[in-house]
Enzyme design. Structure first.
Site, mmCIF file in Angstrom:
data_model
loop_
_atom_site.group_PDB
_atom_site.id
_atom_site.type_symbol
_atom_site.label_atom_id
_atom_site.label_comp_id
_atom_site.label_asym_id
_atom_site.label_seq_id
_atom_site.Cartn_x
_atom_site.Cartn_y
_atom_site.Cartn_z
ATOM 1 N N ASP A 128 0.857 -1.185 0.000
ATOM 2 C CA ASP A 128 0.000 0.000 0.000
ATOM 3 C C ASP A 128 0.892 1.233 0.000
ATOM 4 O O ASP A 128 1.719 1.397 0.895
ATOM 5 C CB ASP A 128 -0.899 -0.019 1.240
ATOM 6 N N HIS A 135 -3.518 14.109 0.203
ATOM 7 C CA HIS A 135 -3.780 13.229 1.352
ATOM 8 C C HIS A 135 -2.631 13.303 2.361
ATOM 9 O O HIS A 135 -2.858 13.457 3.559
ATOM 10 C CB HIS A 135 -4.000 11.790 0.884
ATOM 11 N N GLU A 201 -10.681 4.113 3.014
ATOM 12 C CA GLU A 201 -9.697 4.856 2.229
ATOM 13 C C GLU A 201 -9.979 4.591 0.768
ATOM 14 O O GLU A 201 -9.977 3.438 0.318
ATOM 15 C CB GLU A 201 -8.266 4.448 2.593
ATOM 16 N N GLU A 203 -9.018 4.234 -2.783
ATOM 17 C CA GLU A 203 -7.759 3.977 -3.482
ATOM 18 C C GLU A 203 -8.035 3.246 -4.794
ATOM 19 O O GLU A 203 -9.123 2.709 -5.015
ATOM 20 C CB GLU A 203 -6.822 3.110 -2.616
ATOM 21 N N ASP A 235 -9.295 0.557 1.364
ATOM 22 C CA ASP A 235 -8.325 0.090 2.351
ATOM 23 C C ASP A 235 -8.813 0.509 3.741
ATOM 24 O O ASP A 235 -8.374 1.509 4.304
ATOM 25 C CB ASP A 235 -6.957 0.703 2.029
ATOM 26 N N ARG A 239 -8.691 4.058 12.765
ATOM 27 C CA ARG A 239 -7.797 5.188 13.070
ATOM 28 C C ARG A 239 -7.312 5.205 14.514
ATOM 29 O O ARG A 239 -6.197 5.670 14.794
ATOM 30 C CB ARG A 239 -8.514 6.516 12.768
ATOM 31 N N GLN A 242 -4.661 2.646 14.830
ATOM 32 C CA GLN A 242 -3.501 3.151 14.081
ATOM 33 C C GLN A 242 -2.711 4.187 14.886
ATOM 34 O O GLN A 242 -1.493 4.151 14.948
ATOM 35 C CB GLN A 242 -4.001 3.771 12.767
ATOM 36 N N LYS A 255 -4.868 -1.843 9.816
ATOM 37 C CA LYS A 255 -5.164 -2.039 8.399
ATOM 38 C C LYS A 255 -5.082 -3.494 7.959
ATOM 39 O O LYS A 255 -5.169 -3.780 6.775
ATOM 40 C CB LYS A 255 -4.201 -1.194 7.563
ATOM 41 N N THR A 259 -9.302 -5.459 3.466
ATOM 42 C CA THR A 259 -9.165 -4.529 2.346
ATOM 43 C C THR A 259 -10.116 -5.049 1.280
ATOM 44 O O THR A 259 -10.059 -6.232 0.945
ATOM 45 C CB THR A 259 -7.724 -4.518 1.803
ATOM 46 N N GLU A 366 -10.271 12.838 6.758
ATOM 47 C CA GLU A 366 -10.065 14.147 6.125
ATOM 48 C C GLU A 366 -11.387 14.887 5.918
ATOM 49 O O GLU A 366 -11.471 16.088 6.128
ATOM 50 C CB GLU A 366 -9.374 13.966 4.773
#
Ligand code: CA
Length: 419
Positions: A128, A135, A201, A203, A235, A239, A242, A255, A259, A366
């Site tokens: 990844d 970002h 996420e 992607e 993905d 948080r 993380q 993570k 996925t 975000e």
């Protein structure tokens, strides 16, 4: 313009110009490789068994009688292009071979709504990246400082980490909220609980073809010959897990639990009318990353949230694959520069793709700016992060005046944590 005897709606993701690859489960419970046109799956096993892949690269290879695409991916670009050309010819409205053979037609074309798609690749490794500047800037601004948002290495190499292949699932797979270790804001002692800050996420990923032997490298200008095609990637990220675990080695359990990918692998040949030149990089990169004619693709990306309470899916974000600082070729050259071997069926994800407006950010982190600006949904409720019962749907397509080259969707619903 090329057209097929199979009718295709102008908004369809699957005109004759697309011809993506995937796999589905047949009525008899077998796994067959397939392509798509309009509202139909094209059974490639049946076409292969009928001897219709008779070009020099695919004849007697039985490439489409496997249950995964790995062998075909390993045959390389000449075989991929031959398969695409064979399919294009067979589907052309002027070609009677398939058009006028009712028995074969009835076996080859199956309504998409009647089939279940299955994972088309045995995925070996998953990397990844973190290649969208906006970002990286947003995350750096939130967690460090807007004046030093990008780390010193960011414009010199495509930052990435080795992800988890075993938990990559196909679109439509529902997922339980993960549990793990987190640190409450007002404490210096960790707790164990359900993740409270669950995120998506947005992607796009690519699958590799032939690859390289251990110790060899893939040069940046040859790298695209090793890229079989692209898929949408969600993905999923926890948080809060993380935040506590990531230093100093990067994301780990936040993570590794899931996925999601879209089932259709869209080839670079199908996307070639939508190439865009990428701007010159400043600072100049080291020679092994210095790609001639750096380009990307103009692929519209959208994210929606749906659940039982909403009348219709709520659009969370509109982005585009073109917002990438690093190209796929640079990512692959960087991955292999140490001599790391890449194999058919590995997947490489772009990293969260955020555009430069607040409605084009590719994660809840975000969009809600760490939860400080909740999103208002169309039923009046609010979201800071994903709640149980929320279904996250991503779609993507390139488009011109004549047709769309689409990826279909990748979706997944979050279920309560397992007790
Ligand atoms: Ca990611």
């Amino acid at each position: 313009m090329l057209t097929s005897f199979i009718p295709v709606d102008k908004e369809s993701h699957f005109p004759i110009q697309n011809l993506p690859f995937s796999a589905f489960e047949t009525e008899d419970g077998e796994i067959h490789l397939c392509s798509a046109i309009g509202d139909y799956v094209i059974d490639l096993f049946v076409l292969d068994e009928a001897g219709l892949f008779d070009g020099k690269h695919l004849k007697d290879q039985f490439a489409f009688q496997d249950s995964t695409l790995n062998f075909f991916m390993g045959l390389g670009k000449p075989a991929w292009q031959e398969a695409r050309q064979t399919l294009t010819n067979l589907l052309d409205k002027e070609n009677p071979t398939l058009r006028d053979d009712d028995l074969l037609r009835s076996r080859v074309f199956i309504p998409m709504e009647d089939v279940e798609m299955v994972m088309p690749v045995e995925i070996g490794d998953y990397t990844d990246f973190y290649s969208s500047e906006q970002h990286a800037f947003n995350v750096g601004s939130m967690f460090r400082d807007p004046d030093n948002a990008l780390m010193p290495n960011w414009k010199h190499l495509p930052v990435g980490y080795h992800g988890r292949a075993s938990s990559i699932v196909l679109s439509g797979t529902d997922l339980h909220r993960p549990k793990g270790q987190t640190i409450p804001n007002d404490s210096d002692q960790p707790v164990f609980s359900d993740s409270k800050l669950l995120d998506f996420e947005l992607e796009v990923g690519f699958f590799t073809g032939p690859g390289n032997e251990l110790g060899d490298t893939i040069s940046v200008d040859n790298a695209e010959d090793h890229i079989f095609g692209m898929v949408l990637v969600n993905d999923w990220s926890a948080r809060d897990i993380q935040k506590w675990e990531y230093q100093p080695l990067g994301p780990f359990l936040a993570k590794n639990w899931a996925t999601s990918i879209s089932p259709w692998i869209v080839t670079l040949d199908a996307l070639s009318p939508f190439r865009l030149d990428m701007p010159e990089q400043d600072p100049e990169v080291l020679p092994y990353l210095n790609q001639k004619n750096r380009s990307t693709f103009d692929i519209n990306l959208e994210v929606y949230l749906d659940n039982e309470k909403l009348n219709e899916p709520h659009k969370l974000a509109t982005s585009n694959y073109k917002h990438m600082y690093w190209s796929m070729a640079q990512q692959l050259a960087h991955q292999t520069v140490t001599g790391c071997n890449v194999r058919p069926g590995d997947i490489y994800a772009s990293g969260t793709i955020s555009g430069n407006t607040e409605d084009s950010y590719g994660s809840m982190l975000e969009l809600t700016w760490k939860g400080t600006k909740p999103v208002q949904l169309n039923d009046g409720s609010e979201r800071k992060f994903i709640q149980d019962g929320d279904n996250i749907i991503m779609t993507g397509y390139a488009e011109n005046d004549d047709y769309r080259i689409g990826f279909g969707v990748v979706e997944g619903k979050i279920l309560p944590a397992k007790q």
